[in-house]
Design a protein around this motif. Structure first.
Motif, mmCIF file in Angstrom:
data_model
loop_
_atom_site.group_PDB
_atom_site.id
_atom_site.type_symbol
_atom_site.label_atom_id
_atom_site.label_comp_id
_atom_site.label_asym_id
_atom_site.label_seq_id
_atom_site.Cartn_x
_atom_site.Cartn_y
_atom_site.Cartn_z
ATOM 1 N N PRO A 7 7.223 98.131 47.556
ATOM 2 C CA PRO A 7 5.940 96.877 46.231
ATOM 3 C C PRO A 7 7.018 95.816 47.434
ATOM 4 O O PRO A 7 5.939 95.015 47.049
ATOM 5 N N ASP A 8 8.238 95.735 47.419
ATOM 6 C CA ASP A 8 9.099 94.241 48.212
ATOM 7 C C ASP A 8 8.215 94.460 49.596
ATOM 8 O O ASP A 8 8.113 93.332 50.274
ATOM 9 N N THR A 9 7.861 95.153 50.276
ATOM 10 C CA THR A 9 7.784 95.151 51.654
ATOM 11 C C THR A 9 6.117 95.013 51.835
ATOM 12 O O THR A 9 5.848 93.545 51.974
ATOM 13 N N GLU A 10 5.029 95.665 50.629
ATOM 14 C CA GLU A 10 4.063 95.571 50.547
ATOM 15 C C GLU A 10 3.698 93.157 50.466
ATOM 16 O O GLU A 10 2.691 92.884 50.840
ATOM 17 N N ARG A 11 4.790 93.043 49.271
ATOM 18 C CA ARG A 11 4.257 91.933 49.244
ATOM 19 C C ARG A 11 4.418 91.279 50.097
ATOM 20 O O ARG A 11 3.961 90.324 50.636
ATOM 21 N N GLU A 12 5.779 91.677 51.425
ATOM 22 C CA GLU A 12 5.873 90.521 52.580
ATOM 23 C C GLU A 12 4.683 90.859 53.003
ATOM 24 O O GLU A 12 4.721 88.972 53.666
ATOM 25 N N ILE A 13 4.080 92.227 53.468
ATOM 26 C CA ILE A 13 3.865 91.967 54.058
ATOM 27 C C ILE A 13 1.805 91.067 53.490
ATOM 28 O O ILE A 13 1.337 90.872 53.941
ATOM 29 N N LEU A 14 1.760 91.292 52.664
ATOM 30 C CA LEU A 14 0.547 90.473 51.695
ATOM 31 C C LEU A 14 0.487 89.159 51.643
ATOM 32 O O LEU A 14 0.138 88.311 52.333
ATOM 33 N N ASP A 15 2.014 88.360 52.332
ATOM 34 C CA ASP A 15 2.158 87.006 52.360
ATOM 35 C C ASP A 15 2.407 86.521 53.695
ATOM 36 O O ASP A 15 1.643 85.337 53.849
ATOM 37 N N VAL A 16 2.277 87.253 54.513
ATOM 38 C CA VAL A 16 2.184 86.978 56.162
ATOM 39 C C VAL A 16 0.534 87.657 56.100
ATOM 40 O O VAL A 16 0.290 86.767 57.253
ATOM 41 N N ALA A 17 0.422 88.349 55.752
ATOM 42 C CA ALA A 17 -1.302 88.013 55.938
ATOM 43 C C ALA A 17 -2.391 87.000 55.704
ATOM 44 O O ALA A 17 -3.216 86.437 56.261
ATOM 45 N N ARG A 18 -2.243 86.425 54.549
ATOM 46 C CA ARG A 18 -1.946 85.835 53.295
ATOM 47 C C ARG A 18 -1.472 84.438 54.901
ATOM 48 O O ARG A 18 -3.523 83.651 54.405
ATOM 49 N N ALA A 19 -0.744 84.565 54.444
ATOM 50 C CA ALA A 19 -0.486 82.587 55.620
ATOM 51 C C ALA A 19 -1.470 82.491 56.523
ATOM 52 O O ALA A 19 -2.034 81.719 57.640
ATOM 53 N N LYS A 20 -1.596 84.137 57.417
ATOM 54 C CA LYS A 20 -2.123 83.993 58.794
ATOM 55 C C LYS A 20 -3.977 84.329 58.687
ATOM 56 O O LYS A 20 -4.866 83.369 59.228
ATOM 57 N N ALA A 21 -4.607 84.369 57.584
ATOM 58 C CA ALA A 21 -5.524 84.090 56.808
ATOM 59 C C ALA A 21 -5.741 82.592 56.558
ATOM 60 O O ALA A 21 -7.059 82.375 57.310
ATOM 61 N N VAL A 22 -4.954 81.471 56.364
ATOM 62 C CA VAL A 22 -5.664 80.742 55.417
ATOM 63 C C VAL A 22 -5.162 79.657 56.542
ATOM 64 O O VAL A 22 -5.882 78.712 57.313
ATOM 65 N N GLU A 23 -4.675 80.424 58.046
ATOM 66 C CA GLU A 23 -3.956 79.677 59.702
ATOM 67 C C GLU A 23 -5.096 79.892 59.645
ATOM 68 O O GLU A 23 -6.289 78.906 60.411
ATOM 69 N N THR A 24 -5.766 80.833 60.224
ATOM 70 C CA THR A 24 -7.698 81.129 60.964
ATOM 71 C C THR A 24 -8.618 80.557 60.496
ATOM 72 O O THR A 24 -9.471 79.545 60.792
#
Length: 101
Positions: A7-24
């Motif tokens: 669950p911690d890794t999944e949260r980290e992965i989603l945080d990275v993905a969300r940041a990249k999506a916002v940037e894109t």
């Protein structure tokens, strides 16, 4: 060997993905002019794609969706169950299967 995320890794992965999506998406003028519902769908799809990319980079297992519009991801090119607009075809399919009593 199959490696699953915690669950911690999944949260980290989603945080990275969300940041990249916002940037894109922040630099796409056409995105800014879309209706909110369209923006939400595009953002959600992009986050899912980016999260899967991040999982693959980390050597984690990526689950594909079970259902697609065309069935192509499941190996059924041009698959169409033919249930548009009516339940009759579905009911006929159910009736044609020999379910145990």
């Amino acid at each position: 060997m199959t490696i699953y995320s915690t669950p911690d890794t999944e949260r980290e992965i989603l945080d990275v993905a969300r940041a990249k999506a916002v940037e894109t998406l922040s630099g796409v003028g056409a995105y800014q002019g879309m209706q909110l519902s369209e923006q939400q769908q595009i953002y959600t799809d992009l986050v899912q794609d980016l999260a899967n990319e991040e999982r693959l980079k980390r050597g984690l297992t990526v689950a594909l969706p079970m259902a697609t519009d065309s069935g192509e991801q499941m190996g059924y090119e041009g698959y169409n169950p033919g249930f548009e607009g009516s339940t009759q075809a579905f009911n006929e399919l159910v009736d044609s299967v020999d379910f145990p009593q």
